[in-house]
Design an enzyme around this catalytic site. Sequence first.
Site, PDB file in Angstrom:
ATOM      1  CG  ASN A  87      -1.938  -1.096   1.220  1.00  0.00           C
ATOM      2  OD1 ASN A  87      -2.409  -1.485   0.150  1.00  0.00           O
ATOM      3  ND2 ASN A  87      -2.308  -1.593   2.378  1.00  0.00           N
ATOM      4  N   GLY A  93      -3.999   3.259   1.085  1.00  0.00           N
ATOM      5  CA  GLY A  93      -4.301   2.506   2.294  1.00  0.00           C
ATOM      6  C   GLY A  93      -3.139   2.357   3.253  1.00  0.00           C
ATOM      7  CD  GLN A  94       2.944   3.521   3.254  1.00  0.00           C
ATOM      8  OE1 GLN A  94       2.919   4.084   2.165  1.00  0.00           O
ATOM      9  NE2 GLN A  94       4.068   3.170   3.851  1.00  0.00           N
ATOM     10  CG  HIS A 100       4.174  -2.458   5.486  1.00  0.00           C
ATOM     11  ND1 HIS A 100       4.294  -1.106   5.735  1.00  0.00           N
ATOM     12  CD2 HIS A 100       2.856  -2.685   5.315  1.00  0.00           C
ATOM     13  CE1 HIS A 100       3.099  -0.551   5.732  1.00  0.00           C
ATOM     14  NE2 HIS A 100       2.206  -1.479   5.467  1.00  0.00           N
ATOM     15  CG  LEU A 101       5.357  -7.655  -0.184  1.00  0.00           C
ATOM     16  CD1 LEU A 101       4.576  -6.794  -1.176  1.00  0.00           C
ATOM     17  CD2 LEU A 101       6.509  -8.357  -0.898  1.00  0.00           C
ATOM     18  CG  HIS A 102      -0.068  -5.810   3.496  1.00  0.00           C
ATOM     19  ND1 HIS A 102      -0.777  -5.813   4.687  1.00  0.00           N
ATOM     20  CD2 HIS A 102       0.236  -4.514   3.251  1.00  0.00           C
ATOM     21  CE1 HIS A 102      -0.889  -4.568   5.133  1.00  0.00           C
ATOM     22  NE2 HIS A 102      -0.286  -3.751   4.282  1.00  0.00           N
TER      23      HIS A 102
HETATM   24  P1  AMP Z   1      -0.712  -0.474   5.916  1.00  0.00           P
HETATM   25  O1  AMP Z   1      -2.123  -0.093   6.190  1.00  0.00           O
HETATM   26  O2  AMP Z   1      -0.485  -0.998   4.524  1.00  0.00           O
HETATM   27  O3  AMP Z   1       0.262   0.630   6.272  1.00  0.00           O
HETATM   28  O4  AMP Z   1      -0.396  -1.708   6.844  1.00  0.00           O
HETATM   29  C1  AMP Z   1      -0.012  -1.576   8.168  1.00  0.00           C
HETATM   30  C2  AMP Z   1      -0.360  -2.868   8.838  1.00  0.00           C
HETATM   31  O5  AMP Z   1       0.308  -2.911  10.073  1.00  0.00           O
HETATM   32  C3  AMP Z   1      -1.839  -3.056   9.106  1.00  0.00           C
HETATM   33  O6  AMP Z   1      -2.319  -4.210   8.419  1.00  0.00           O
HETATM   34  C4  AMP Z   1      -1.901  -3.214  10.617  1.00  0.00           C
HETATM   35  O7  AMP Z   1      -2.866  -4.170  11.033  1.00  0.00           O
HETATM   36  C5  AMP Z   1      -0.506  -3.654  10.957  1.00  0.00           C
HETATM   37  N1  AMP Z   1      -0.065  -3.343  12.301  1.00  0.00           N
HETATM   38  C6  AMP Z   1      -0.289  -2.226  13.011  1.00  0.00           C
HETATM   39  N2  AMP Z   1       0.309  -2.297  14.211  1.00  0.00           N
HETATM   40  C7  AMP Z   1       0.944  -3.507  14.252  1.00  0.00           C
HETATM   41  C8  AMP Z   1       1.744  -4.179  15.228  1.00  0.00           C
HETATM   42  N3  AMP Z   1       2.038  -3.617  16.409  1.00  0.00           N
HETATM   43  N4  AMP Z   1       2.209  -5.409  14.921  1.00  0.00           N
HETATM   44  C9  AMP Z   1       1.920  -5.980  13.743  1.00  0.00           C
HETATM   45  N5  AMP Z   1       1.185  -5.398  12.780  1.00  0.00           N
HETATM   46  C10 AMP Z   1       0.702  -4.181  13.028  1.00  0.00           C
END
Ligand code: AMP
Length: 114
Positions: A87, A93-94, A100-102
């Site tokens: 994202n 959606g970031q 980070h790569l989902h």
């Molecule tokens: P994005 O929305 O692409 O920036 O993804 C960020 C992701 O980080 C989301 O899917 C969150 O659920 C995840 N996230 C937020 N806090 C944590 C955490 N402490 N440990 C693991 N994942 C997290």
Amino acid sequence: MADCLFCKIRDGEIPAKLIHQDDRALAFHDLHAQAPLHALVIPRRHIATLNDAAVEDEALIGHLARVAAEIARDAGYAESGYRTVFNVNRGGGQTVFHLHLHVLGGRALEWPPG
Ligand code: AMP
Ligand code: ZN
């Protein structure tokens, strides 16, 4: 980088369920999993978004993709399929500004995504 959630996870200041770590990347389970497998693969070095990746980062980003594929394979989704997503910025959606790569797998994934 100060006040970066994923730098803090990298440094062990915030706990996470680690899946993989090496000299360039680490991977851990997403805290709010959106699928049976929902992992995040991050570079150790702080890069805010895909927009900030430089030519010198090409191998690193390729490495993130290979780690993602390894995680999906280990989880049993190589054949059935899975999704990898970067994202980018708010409109994409970031919410965490450390690249980070989902990696999502284990359920039917719609296209186009919402
Ligand atoms: P994005 O929305 O692409 O920036 O993804 C960020 C992701 O980080 C989301 O899917 C969150 O659920 C995840 N996230 C937020 N806090 C944590 C955490 N402490 N440990 C693991 N994942 C997290
Ligand atoms: Zn960071």
